[in-house]
Design an enzyme around this catalytic site. Structure first.
Site, PDB file in Angstrom:
ATOM      1  N   GLU A 151     -16.163 -13.440  19.663  1.00  0.00           N
ATOM      2  CA  GLU A 151     -17.187 -13.942  20.597  1.00  0.00           C
ATOM      3  C   GLU A 151     -16.546 -13.940  21.965  1.00  0.00           C
ATOM      4  O   GLU A 151     -15.700 -14.778  22.269  1.00  0.00           O
ATOM      5  CB  GLU A 151     -17.653 -15.338  20.168  1.00  0.00           C
ATOM      6  CG  GLU A 151     -18.814 -15.887  20.953  1.00  0.00           C
ATOM      7  CD  GLU A 151     -18.370 -16.810  22.065  1.00  0.00           C
ATOM      8  OE1 GLU A 151     -18.236 -16.308  23.220  1.00  0.00           O
ATOM      9  OE2 GLU A 151     -18.143 -17.982  21.810  1.00  0.00           O
ATOM     10  N   CYS A 183     -19.058 -19.531  28.156  1.00  0.00           N
ATOM     11  CA  CYS A 183     -19.270 -18.134  27.786  1.00  0.00           C
ATOM     12  C   CYS A 183     -20.732 -17.753  27.875  1.00  0.00           C
ATOM     13  O   CYS A 183     -21.066 -16.564  27.936  1.00  0.00           O
ATOM     14  CB  CYS A 183     -18.734 -17.874  26.382  1.00  0.00           C
ATOM     15  SG  CYS A 183     -19.488 -18.911  25.106  1.00  0.00           S
TER      16      CYS A 183
END
Length: 675
Positions: free
Chosen positions: A256, A295
């Site tokens: 990720e 993120c």
């Protein structure tokens, strides 16, 4: 100064040779050290495989779900200590709540889903059985069982608690031990949380270990039963993914990564609409929460050409009211970046973006910092850029300044907006603020393949929506391309990442024994008392009741029709019914047949059956006309404990007509006392 320890093979290990200093994001002063080059990675892997794994696999899914809930509640009672420790990461109290409360909440969701959606057993059934032979004597189905290795979790600095717990919850629920490696910059917060979990005594030995500092050569010793889950930069992910041993042994690697997430202002969301105000609020929140170190933060802001000036003015006005400073101060709304090295990186990346876009808000040289030294601490202001020609630009679509930096860019029409979205080459999330369903559909069709999540919000959903940048445990978190190509969370989907899906084939009895769920064609037990008279603990899989027959009359059909008001022509008009390709003439209502079926198999006296809670997978397979007869076969298919008093019994119900053709089939759910 804190000595941030590792927990390896059942022992706490202090920092040693190779330890790194950790500075406060607020003052720049060294507050801790972490790391030890002598840490024995192979011993940690062995301890997880030999001690933690067997202990977890011995537990059922429900046992592990109850464990997660207990750990989460234990942490909830002690979260203030984690808040207090987190200020030196540069985060505000509201940031702590995203991290700490969000992580605990994620554990609770997985605990709940584990109890509701998984069996109280050791094998997870993935889909129903498949008939592989002509008679049903040879069947197949897919099952999932825990990997018999260890999960290595490599986490980013921005969420030292949530980043750990959101990976740990599905891993432990699957029955796999984990070795947690937090980013060194904030590992002191993670270490405190791990200490709490271990002190609780709720986790089996070997189920959770901690590396504070570097992993050493641990990845070189992973095998086919192990898994790596990584969160961080694309560059680091590429290096880890390229480890020869990981490739040689086909080690599962989920990544990720950072991405150029975007938000689109729909063409209908003009100034003065609720959607316009919502869009500005969302952008502001994503730029300032965690000082933009998320993120999922919005890096690219796409608006209709006509609204560019209005959007820049509105966002700038909101940013202008944001107090930046020491996160411990009550009035502070945005704290510092995690470190001065991160500050330097953000300023360098912002300069690259500035070569293609004009900075319209935020000057690092003149920013005012409340209660702290802006030069000593890792403080930067929110910086808003405007890229007038996003088609010609490159850096705004491939450079992420991992901080409070975002770029406004115009689009001409929806096709252009989709093109700009996709220039990010894969992201974790894109949001669209619109009240127009056609806009949402067009963007979905054009851009969904490039995003792990599409978040739509408007006046109807804004009261409950959790925000562009909030990954939820129920939904998949991850994304294609630049975002890493991996997945996390997503409810039980997240648990499957730590299990092996296997196709099993054999007789119905074999499949029943493996999955602990009765498969049609397997042995039936019919020599017991009526199953409704037997408690949850007494009844067995395959226990079957065969009812007597009952004739369905024309009077039954008409009475039911007039009593319920369901006078559909197939039940009332012989000629019209015959003209229908499905019916021979007037037929009984499907729900009349279900009612008659209940009358045929129900044992009416008080007993262990407490309630009928529903039915699943109902299918009507052959019509029943006046003069036909029906009978019922009722079989115990599956049992699931629900609480201390009762459990759920799933019954396989089949209705046959007088020719032994199947007229209907479904699964009945009842709650039964344990007895």
């Amino acid at each position: 100064m804190l000595d941030v320890q590792s927990f390896a093979a059942g022992q706490w290990i202090a920092p040693g040779a190779g330890a790194r200093s950790i500075a406060s994001a607020i003052t720049g002063e060294v507050i801790a050290q972490a790391g030890n080059d002598a840490l024995d990675g192979q011993a940690m892997l062995g301890y997880a495989r030999d001690v933690g794994g067997p202990a977890l696999r011995k537990m059922t899914f429900h046992d592990r779900a109850r464990m997660l809930k207990a750990v989460a509640l234990y942490l909830m009672e002690r979260k203030q200590a984690l808040y207090d420790l987190s200020y030196d990461t540069g985060a505000t109290l509201s940031d702590h709540k995203i991290d700490v409360d969000g992580g605990i909440g994620t554990m609770l969701v997985f605990a709940s889903k584990g109890r509701r959606e998984m069996p109280d057993g050791h094998v997870y059934l993935d889909g129903g059985p498949e008939q592989l032979g002509k008679t049903g004597a040879f069947m197949g189905r897919h099952i999932c069982t825990p990997l018999q290795g260890v999960a290595v979790h490599i986490n980013a600095f921005n969420f030292p608690v949530w980043g750990m717990l959101e990976k740990l919850a599905p891993t432990l629920l699957a029955g796999v031990p984990a070795i947690v490696k937090p980013a060194t910059a904030t590992c002191y917060v993670t270490e405190a949380c791990v200490r709490m979990m271990l002190d609780s005594g709720l986790l089996p030995a070997g189920s959770v270990q901690l590396v504070s500092g570097g992993l050493g050569d641990m990845l070189d010793h992973l095998g086919c039963q192990d898994a790596v889950a990584f969160t961080g930069s694309a560059d680091t992910a590429l290096k880890l993914r390229g480890n020869p041993k990981l490739m040689e042994h086909s080690v599962r690697f989920a990544s990720e990564q950072d991405s150029l997430n975007a938000s689109v202002l729909g063409p209908d969301a003009t100034p003065g609409t609720p959607e316009f105000d919502l869009f500005v609020k969302e952008v502001h929140r994503e730029m300032t929460a965690k000082a933009g170190q998320k993120c999922t933060a919005i890096r690219r802001i796409m608006v209709p050409q006509a609204q560019v000036d209005a959007v820049i003015d509105a966002i700038s006005a909101r940013l202008g009211k944001t107090i930046i400073g020491d996160p411990r101060l009550e009035g502070t709304r945005m704290g510092a970046l995690v470190s001065n090295s991160q500050k330097h990186d953000v300023l360098e990346k912002a300069a690259l973006i500035g070569a293609e876009a004009e900075r319209v808000y935020g000057d690092p040289d003149t920013v005012q910092i409340e209660g702290a030294d802006k030069d000593a601490g890792a403080f930067v202001p929110p910086m808003l850029f405007h890229c007038a020609d996003p088609d010609a630009a490159e850096r705004v679509h491939d450079t992420e300044a991992f901080g409070p930096v975002s770029t406004v860019m115009p689009y001409r029409d929806l096709n252009h907006a989709v093109s700009l979205l996709n220039k990010g080459k894969g992201s974790l999330v894109a949001s669209v603020i619109t009240n127009d369903g056609d806009v949402a559909r067009e963007i979905t069709l054009g851009s969904a393949a490039f995003h792990g999540r599409l978040y739509f919000n408007n006046r109807a959903s804004m009261g409950e929506a959790t925000g562009h940048g909030s990954p939820l445990p129920h939904m998949v978190h991850g994304g294609p391309g630049r975002a890493g190509g991996g997945e996390e969370l997503g409810g039980i989907r997240g648990v499957m990442h730590y299990m092996q899906r296997t196709a099993i084939q054999g007789s119905p009895d074999i499949l029943t024994a493996i999955g602990q769920q009765w498969v049609p064609g397997a042995k039936e037990i019919s020599d017991q008392a009526h199953p409704f008279t037997r408690s949850f603990n007494q009844i067995e899989l395959g226990e079957t009741f065969n009812s007597p027959s009952r004739e369905v009359t024309l009077e039954d059909i008409e009475t039911f029709a007039h009593f319920t008001g369901d006078t559909f022509y197939a039940h009332m008009d012989e000629e019209a019914a015959k003209a229908n390709p499905f019916f021979p003439g007037r037929v009984a209502h499907g729900y009349l047949l279900l009612s008659f079926a209940a009358g045929l198999f129900v044992q009416p006296d008080p007993g262990p059956v407490l309630a009928n809670t529903g039915l699943d997978n109902l299918r009507f397979m052959a019509p029943v006309a006046a003069g036909d007869s029906i009978r019922v076969r009722l079989t115990v298919k599956h049992k699931t404990p629900r609480n201390e008093e009762y459990g759920e019994v799933r019954w396989h119900v089949t209705l046959y007509n007088q020719n032994d053709d199947v007229a209907a089939e479904y699964e009945l759910l009842t709650m039964n006392a344990y007895g």
